[in-house]
Scaffold this motif. Structure first.
Motif, mmCIF file in Angstrom:
data_model
loop_
_atom_site.group_PDB
_atom_site.id
_atom_site.type_symbol
_atom_site.label_atom_id
_atom_site.label_comp_id
_atom_site.label_asym_id
_atom_site.label_seq_id
_atom_site.Cartn_x
_atom_site.Cartn_y
_atom_site.Cartn_z
ATOM 1 N N ALA B 41 -5.592 4.215 -12.290
ATOM 2 C CA ALA B 41 -4.609 4.808 -11.364
ATOM 3 C C ALA B 41 -5.095 4.862 -9.922
ATOM 4 O O ALA B 41 -4.665 5.710 -9.150
ATOM 5 C CB ALA B 41 -4.208 6.205 -11.840
ATOM 6 N N GLN B 42 -5.982 3.959 -9.555
ATOM 7 C CA GLN B 42 -6.473 3.923 -8.178
ATOM 8 C C GLN B 42 -5.658 2.990 -7.294
ATOM 9 O O GLN B 42 -5.416 3.283 -6.132
ATOM 10 C CB GLN B 42 -7.932 3.448 -8.161
ATOM 11 N N CYS B 43 -5.264 1.842 -7.816
ATOM 12 C CA CYS B 43 -4.778 0.788 -6.922
ATOM 13 C C CYS B 43 -3.255 0.719 -6.819
ATOM 14 O O CYS B 43 -2.729 0.221 -5.837
ATOM 15 C CB CYS B 43 -5.341 -0.565 -7.332
ATOM 16 N N GLY B 44 -2.553 1.200 -7.842
ATOM 17 C CA GLY B 44 -1.094 1.238 -7.763
ATOM 18 C C GLY B 44 -0.392 -0.081 -8.061
ATOM 19 O O GLY B 44 0.832 -0.155 -7.961
ATOM 20 N N SER B 45 -1.120 -1.111 -8.448
ATOM 21 C CA SER B 45 -0.477 -2.400 -8.753
ATOM 22 C C SER B 45 0.469 -2.286 -9.945
ATOM 23 O O SER B 45 1.338 -3.134 -10.131
ATOM 24 C CB SER B 45 -1.527 -3.462 -9.074
ATOM 25 N N CYS B 46 0.277 -1.254 -10.750
ATOM 26 C CA CYS B 46 1.040 -1.082 -11.993
ATOM 27 C C CYS B 46 2.234 -0.154 -11.809
ATOM 28 O O CYS B 46 2.857 0.233 -12.795
ATOM 29 C CB CYS B 46 0.116 -0.506 -13.061
ATOM 30 N N CYS B 97 -1.124 -12.833 -1.156
ATOM 31 C CA CYS B 97 -1.249 -13.338 -2.533
ATOM 32 C C CYS B 97 -0.121 -12.798 -3.400
ATOM 33 O O CYS B 97 0.298 -13.437 -4.355
ATOM 34 C CB CYS B 97 -2.621 -13.018 -3.117
ATOM 35 N N GLY B 98 0.354 -11.604 -3.077
ATOM 36 C CA GLY B 98 1.532 -11.067 -3.743
ATOM 37 C C GLY B 98 1.268 -10.267 -5.000
ATOM 38 O O GLY B 98 2.174 -9.637 -5.545
ATOM 39 N N TYR B 99 0.016 -10.264 -5.450
ATOM 40 C CA TYR B 99 -0.282 -9.641 -6.746
ATOM 41 C C TYR B 99 0.027 -8.147 -6.753
ATOM 42 O O TYR B 99 0.558 -7.617 -7.716
ATOM 43 C CB TYR B 99 -1.753 -9.894 -7.075
ATOM 44 N N CYS B 100 -0.293 -7.473 -5.656
ATOM 45 C CA CYS B 100 -0.068 -6.028 -5.605
ATOM 46 C C CYS B 100 1.352 -5.677 -5.214
ATOM 47 O O CYS B 100 1.728 -4.498 -5.251
ATOM 48 C CB CYS B 100 -1.047 -5.373 -4.629
ATOM 49 N N GLN B 101 2.133 -6.654 -4.787
ATOM 50 C CA GLN B 101 3.422 -6.332 -4.166
ATOM 51 C C GLN B 101 4.464 -5.733 -5.111
ATOM 52 O O GLN B 101 5.232 -4.870 -4.673
ATOM 53 C CB GLN B 101 3.982 -7.548 -3.425
ATOM 54 N N PRO B 102 4.550 -6.117 -6.374
ATOM 55 C CA PRO B 102 5.501 -5.408 -7.235
ATOM 56 C C PRO B 102 5.224 -3.897 -7.251
ATOM 57 O O PRO B 102 6.161 -3.092 -7.168
ATOM 58 C CB PRO B 102 5.277 -6.045 -8.610
ATOM 59 N N GLY B 103 3.942 -3.539 -7.333
ATOM 60 C CA GLY B 103 3.599 -2.115 -7.309
ATOM 61 C C GLY B 103 3.901 -1.485 -5.968
ATOM 62 O O GLY B 103 4.393 -0.359 -5.867
ATOM 63 N N MET B 104 3.614 -2.238 -4.911
ATOM 64 C CA MET B 104 3.865 -1.739 -3.556
ATOM 65 C C MET B 104 5.366 -1.527 -3.354
ATOM 66 O O MET B 104 5.797 -0.489 -2.835
ATOM 67 C CB MET B 104 3.333 -2.770 -2.552
ATOM 68 N N ILE B 105 6.142 -2.495 -3.756
ATOM 69 C CA ILE B 105 7.604 -2.412 -3.592
ATOM 70 C C ILE B 105 8.164 -1.237 -4.401
ATOM 71 O O ILE B 105 9.016 -0.484 -3.919
ATOM 72 C CB ILE B 105 8.257 -3.747 -4.013
ATOM 73 N N MET B 106 7.676 -1.063 -5.614
ATOM 74 C CA MET B 106 8.178 0.044 -6.440
ATOM 75 C C MET B 106 7.793 1.388 -5.836
ATOM 76 O O MET B 106 8.579 2.340 -5.866
ATOM 77 C CB MET B 106 7.648 -0.087 -7.873
ATOM 78 N N ALA B 107 6.591 1.471 -5.283
ATOM 79 C CA ALA B 107 6.170 2.724 -4.647
ATOM 80 C C ALA B 107 7.053 3.027 -3.439
ATOM 81 O O ALA B 107 7.492 4.170 -3.236
ATOM 82 C CB ALA B 107 4.698 2.629 -4.239
#
Lengths: 728, 151
Positions: B41-46, B97-107
């Motif tokens: 639960a540190q990075c928020g990608s999920c 790279c976009g890998y974190c972006q689904p998590g970023m967008i949802m946040a």
């Protein structure tokens, strides 16, 4: 794998049926909607290796380099589209495989994606390939019409004949063009005529990244695939002595427990969550290994700061004499620790092995190296192997290595015919990196009575990347990469893009190599990061000791590099350097990867020592700026990477084990830490410099110098976490 | 066994109680938009939404969900990728790279639901996702642009 050339099935082309008889849908490197193909026609053959054009005029550009966020995919497509004279709105891209490259005598050249080489390392042959395709397409139309080529012109993929007003499109003549002999010579466009290069085009790979559709290596799913989680020796150099497979074999979903090489164990299960839970529960006895401690290694680094033996990197004049005559000698020691790359997507690869064939799907910065590693691990001829690249969830240099590919193949080899996806846990990723090397520097400067810098000695002590990874690249034992940004011009054409742009009357740059038993790696920016901190923070120290303005002091030594002076002056002006507004500012000027860069940071440090980086003005002159808005993005992003390291990043070892195993202890900047960034893209033309890496080096020194301006305290040891920015 | 309501569909999965929601989504349901980045639960990608609230699904055991909880993933955020955040992200070319972006967008989408007009300070407090490519400047611009857009 001929189907990669088949536009009609691009979106879900079938790759690698192999002995396992798999039908696998893999997304192409990038795809746009609206290219349905026309099933009643034979698909067009490629025009040449770089370009395929469908009946629907969709232009598929082949991209050899890997896309990891840096925008190279879009930039390379711009280079091709420019010379091809096609319609940018009809451009899509795809990755040829390393195996195809091998079979076609490396027609796509180098697949390696590092050193900010994506565009600057291939612009010539990529543009020539596109220009050749254009010539062939126009010739095919001229032949069809029975008119001279000289009477035909092309714009946005539409070919016209002036006399008859006939028109046709690339898609209609692509098939005939493919049969023509390629031109012996091509003339590239004059940069002043560019209409696509230099434009802030939107990236070609964004849409799928906004909806969860983009398939990264970690997301890949193949028919019949099982998942693996791995645990390698937590101790440096440790090996597996034994493990108790029976203890976890009955856990849910577990299919197999395997040893991987001599230093790791893995559990294969139906899902990764179950595989990982089981591998964490697996009792393993390790043997051997080194009790390396980062704290203890400091003594070796310190020894290197003053040792008599050192490799020479750069030399001018007579530093000893100048120091003897100095009115003032300034000295300071700087330290930069190990860093992990920590891309957001952990290492992973999916492999299927049979006695006849081995195929690997993976995010890699070096497809050809991944292929070679896979073939060796598979114990198969390289022609019977292939690697299918997927977009990377970050690379930063880590994915230039193929250790995780080897592991995936080693596991798959123990389960012939079953595709195995190996995904590292974050803890595994943090413990088994190829680390940004640790170095220290002892900086000594001689000032005369008028405050002029008469001599500079940069002694670097610490780890060499090349000694560990590419010993064949050492020159008489010396690692030129360690001297990045400090090298003399004319030494070696391969490092001409990493030379020192200051002119000093007397200079000595040398390196006492001190290699810890930790594997180093190429980390975004490489040694430019450390060396920029050393040089540019010390230049600030010297300016202050001399009672001179840090901007003027730097410019006095940039007389031989007007491009460096231009970008430095630009950031100073834009930031308001020298104004009496109470802002604490710091400067940095650096040249690396063939680009001239500078930064001016503005910070606030409150009474409790809390740092706020308010703004950084950055400038870069990469010669040709292929996509200015992507250059801005790279500047901003490089600052996050560099400043995360400056603020928080450090990998330490105790008893041979990495102590920072996740983002709780290896922190990374969040949006709240992020300064405003003003980027000045200042292409002066005539050369091709890098973009992804050069600016990372200027962020930390500019901020550190601004902290001094705010507090009067020099911060010479990184990272800043756990240190007070103000003296108590 | 667990029953979940994901993106409007009710689904039953056969998993151990301690399985995190992230892995149920990714492995049992094939929704791989939410990413594994750290597992702590540190990075928020999920990040996904549970009843509209942002949740770091990598540490959220599936057994902690009530059968009626409505889970929304990036795949269900909008029908055609046209949520205001997605539109803003496309316009500004936010992902690298976009890998974190689904998590970023949802946040960001969750924040805008409760706070349609966030200030920079609100963004700093609410959006704590890690992005190693360093897209933060454009993420911030994207939030401010998304505020002005309609779904």
């Amino acid at each position: 794998m001929t189907n990669v050339l088949n536009h009609l099935s691009r979106r879900t082309f079938i790759v690698g049926t192999g002995a396992a008889g798999l039908t696998i849908g893999v997304l192409a490197a990038c795809s746009k909607p609206g290219d349905p193909g026309q099933s009643d026609l034979e698909p067009n053959p490629e025009v040449n290796a770089w370009v395929h054009i469908g009946h629907d005029d969709i232009v598929t550009v082949r991209i050899a380099r890997s896309e990891m966020g840096q925008g190279t995919l879009t930039g390379l497509a711009q280079l091709v589209a420019e010379e091809l004279e096609c319609d940018w709105d009809k451009v899509v891209t795809e990755y040829p495989t390393p195996g195809e490259n091998l079979a076609r005598e490396r027609v796509w050249g180098d697949f390696s994606t590092g050193g900010s080489q994506g565009l600057r390392g291939s612009h010539q042959y990529v543009r020539e390939g596109a220009a050749a395709a254009r010539i062939m397409l126009v010739e095919a139309a001229a032949n069809e019409w029975g008119v001279p080529v000289s009477e035909c012109s092309v714009s946005k993929g539409v070919i016209s004949h002036t006399g008859s007003r006939k028109k046709t499109t690339y898609g209609k003549v692509a098939s005939a063009a493919a049969l023509l002999a390629p031109p012996l010579e091509v003339q590239l466009k004059d940069p002043k005529d560019w209409t696509i290069i230099g434009q802030p085009k939107l990236r070609l790979d964004t849409a799928d990244k906004l909806t969860g559709v983009q398939v990264y290596g970690a997301d890949l799913k193949l028919d019949g695939m099982l998942n693996a989680s791995i645990k390698a020796s937590p101790k440096l150099g440790g090996k597996v002595k034994s493990f108790d497979a029976a203890a976890v074999e009955s856990m849910p979903g577990v299919k197999k427990v395997v040893q991987v090489g001599d230093d790791a164990v893995a559990v294969v299960a139906d899902t990764w969550w179950r595989a990982n839970k089981a591998v964490q529960a697996l009792p393993v006895e390790w043997t051997g290994g080194l009790d390396y401690s980062s704290a203890a290694f400091e003594a070796e680094l310190d020894d290197g700061l003053t040792s008599a033996d050192a490799f020479l990197g750069n030399k001018a004049g007579d530093t000893a004499a100048a120091f003897a005559d100095a009115a003032q000698v300034i000295e300071a020691t700087y330290r930069v620790p190990h860093q992990n790359h920590a891309p957001m997507e952990t290492m992973n690869a999916t492999a299927v092995w049979t006695p006849e064939k081995c195929e690997v799907w993976c995010p890699t910065q070096n497809g050809e190296a991944a292929l070679a590693a896979a073939a060796t691990a598979a114990d198969l001829p390289i022609e019977q192997c292939d690697v299918y690249k997927l977009h990377l969830g970050g690379g930063f240099g880590r994915r230039g290595m193929s250790d995780y590919v080897v592991q995936a193949v080693q596991i798959a080899k123990q389960m012939p015919g079953t595709p195995i996806k190996l995904l590292w846990s974050r803890e595994e990723d943090m413990q088994h990196g190829f680390l940004h090397p640790t170095t220290k520097a002892r900086m000594r400067g001689a000032l005369d009575a008028d405050g002029n810098l008469t001599a500079l000695h940069v002694r670097i002590s610490g780890q060499s990347i090349l000694a560990a990874l590419m010993p064949q690249a050492l020159r008489d034992g010396a690692d030129y990469a360690t001297f990045q940004g400090l090298l003399p011009s004319g030494l070696d054409p391969r490092v001409e893009d990493q030379t020192l742009k200051y002119t000093f009357p007397n200079l000595l740059v040398d390196h006492a190599m001190r290699n810890p038993p930790v594997r180093p790696g190429f980390w975004r920016g490489v040694n430019a990061n450390q060396n920029a901190v050393y040089l540019e923070c010390f230049m600030d120290e010297l300016a202050h000791a001399a009672g001179r303005d840090p901007l003027e002091f730097r410019l006095a030594h940039l007389q031989d590099s007007p491009k460096s002076a231009t970008v430095l002056n630009a950031v100073a002006k834009e930031s308001g350097w020298g104004s009496n507004d109470g802002k604490a500012r710091g400067l940095c000027s650096f040249y690396s990867f063939g680009s001239y860069t500078a930064a001016c940071a503005e910070v606030t440090v409150d009474e409790d020592g809390y740092l706020k980086i308010d703004r950084i003005v950055a400038a870069t002159d990469p010669g040709n700026a292929v996509n200015p808005q992507q250059i801005e993005a790279q500047v901003q992003g490089s600052f996050v990477y560099g400043l995360s390291a400056m603020l928080y990043g450090e990998i330490t070892f105790e008893d041979g084990e990495v102590q920072e195993r996740n983002f709780d202890r290896f922190n990374s900047m969040r949006i709240a830490d992020m300064p405003k960034v003003k980027t000045l893209v200042m292409p002066s033309g005539g050369f091709w410099g890098g973009v992804g890496e050069p600016t990372i080096a200027v962020a930390a020194p500019a901020v550190l110098n601004a902290i001094f301006a705010a507090t009067g305290k020099r911060m010479r040891h990184l990272p800043l976490k756990d240190q007070s920015l103000r003296d108590a | 066994m667990a029953t979940l309501n994901v993106n409007g569909q009710t689904l039953t999965v056969d998993v151990e109680d301690d399985t995190p929601l992230l892995w149920v989504l990714r492995e049992q349901l094939g929704l791989t938009g939410a990413k594994y980045g750290c597992g702590i639960a540190q990075c928020g990608s999920c990040t996904v939404h549970v009843d509209g609230a942002p949740v770091r699904s990598c540490v959220f055991p599936v057994s902690a969900l009530s059968g009626t909880a409505k889970i929304t993933t990036i795949e269900g955020l909008s029908k055609a990728g046209d949520h205001p955040v997605q539109k803003a992200w496309a316009e500004l070319d936010v992902p690298q790279c976009g890998y974190c972006q689904p998590g970023m967008i949802m946040a960001v989408a969750a924040m805008l639901k409760t706070n349609p007009n966030p200030t920079d300070e609100d963004i700093d407090a609410e959006i704590t996702n890690i992005c190693r490519c360093g897209t933060f400047v454009r993420v911030r611009e994207g939030v401010h642009l998304a505020k002005t857009k309609k779904a």
